[in-house]
Design an enzyme around this catalytic site. Structure first.
Site: not given
Ligand SMILES: Cc1cc2nc3c(=O)[nH]c(=O)nc-3n(C[C@H](O)[C@H](O)[C@H](O)COP(=O)(O)OP(=O)(O)OC[C@H]3O[C@@H](n4cnc5c(N)ncnc54)[C@H](O)[C@@H]3O)c2cc1C
Length: 299
Positions: A125, A175
């Protein structure tokens, strides 16, 4: 975020753990490795594969970092014994990066060696920016040594396109996510739309280099654009998969799967669930509001 939502998020630290636990349980499989395996089995019935993450970060005690390393090794054994399709995801600061780089690298190497012998992939990660160079360097070494290595690039980082250009191509898995840490504007994009734009540029750049991408987002706009790019480029399942966090937007998960795309769900588990759950709640004020309602109801 509305004023009320901001207030709710600010109050999260004073919410009793039991309430955070009840509402946040959808984001965490449970305390035990068996909980994670059962969750992965249920997701497999819907056609999804998994990556498993033991909760914990910012470890400053050598024995604890080694203990987590041993837990990962046991997790790899449990995945192999269960026969389910799952990789594991590790965080450098959980494995000793805040103690010394050498200790962390040794712990990571032990996990990679154990997993590679069982044909299980490991993703490192990506944490906040002081860890980026270390993570990419160790990813490169694990990739060259064991071949089962993946890591993460964050679309909000200004350096990401340059990092993509420097990646190995053969058997490399990346990723791509937006990024979750609070970073200074000098090194990170801040605007919602500019992060989305950089995400799509990074996705195109990864595909252009023939690198397998885990498209990790719950942003339906990005999911739809990614599908357009996949179709335009005529890519198949050997080039990409979607990735989502456990408990987040299950209806989007169904949409992706019913569109015939591969999907991996990130399954966190472990006793150190509190910090992770609060972070999930901070990101989603709608759920945080349920926490507040539960607390007010209880009192
Ligand atoms: C499989 C996976 C692995 C990841 N690994 C890392 C990593 O190694 N390092 C890192 O910095 N980040 C990691 N992330 C987190 C990522 O960087 C984002 O912060 C997170 O996914 C929110 O961004 P989004 O692209 O979903 O868009 P957003 O615009 O933030 O969200 C889109 C929609 O999804 C909903 N949503 C988003 N997150 C959540 C939540 N947690 N709970 C409920 N609803 C939510 C929002 O309400 C919104 O409607 C990971 C995410 C995923 C999916």
């Amino acid at each position: 975020m509305s004023l009320f939502d901001r207030m709710v998020v600010k109050m999260l630290p004073v919410v009793p753990r039991v309430i955070v636990g009840a509402v946040a349980s959808r984001y965490v499989a449970g305390d035990m490795v068996s909980d994670a395996i059962e969750t992965a089995q249920a997701l497999a019935a819907d056609g999804a594969v998994a990556t498993m993450d033991i909760l914990g970060e910012e470890v400053r005690d050598k024995a604890l970092a080694e203990n987590y390393t041993n837990q990962y090794i046991a997790l790899v054994d449990a995945i192999e014994a269960s026969g389910i399709s799952s990789s594991v995801s590790v965080k450098p600061t959980m494995l000793g990066l805040d103690i010394t780089e050498e200790l962390c690298e040794q712990n990571i190497e032990r996990i990679f060696a154990h997993a590679a012998a069982r044909k299980i992939r490991v993703a490192i990660d990506m944490e906040d920016h002081p860890t980026t160079d270390f993570t990419l360097r160790v990813h490169r070494r694990m990739h060259d040594q064991f071949g089962n290595a993946g890591t993460v690039l964050q679309a909000y980082m200004r350096r990401t396109l340059a990092d993509i250009a420097a990646l190995p191509v053969d058997n490399c898995q990346i990723r791509l996510c937006k990024g979750i840490y609070v970073e200074p504007e000098s090194i990170a994009y801040k605007g919602y739309e500019e992060i989305r734009a950089n995400y799509l540029l990074a996705l195109e750049a990864l595909f252009e280099r023939g690198i397998f991408v885990g498209i990790a987002t719950h942003d339906e706009y990005l999911v739809d654009r990614a599908i357009e790019i996949i179709q335009r480029r005529g890519l198949d399942a050997s080039a990409y998969e979607f990735q989502m966090l456990l408990g987040v937007l299950p209806q989007l998960r169904s949409k992706i799967l019913s569109g015939g795309h591969a999907l991996r769900v990130y399954i966190p588990y472990g006793s150190d669930w509190y910090a992770y759950s609060v972070r999930r709640l901070r990101e989603n004020p709608k759920v945080a509001r349920h926490v507040m309602r539960a607390m007010i109801g209880l009192r």
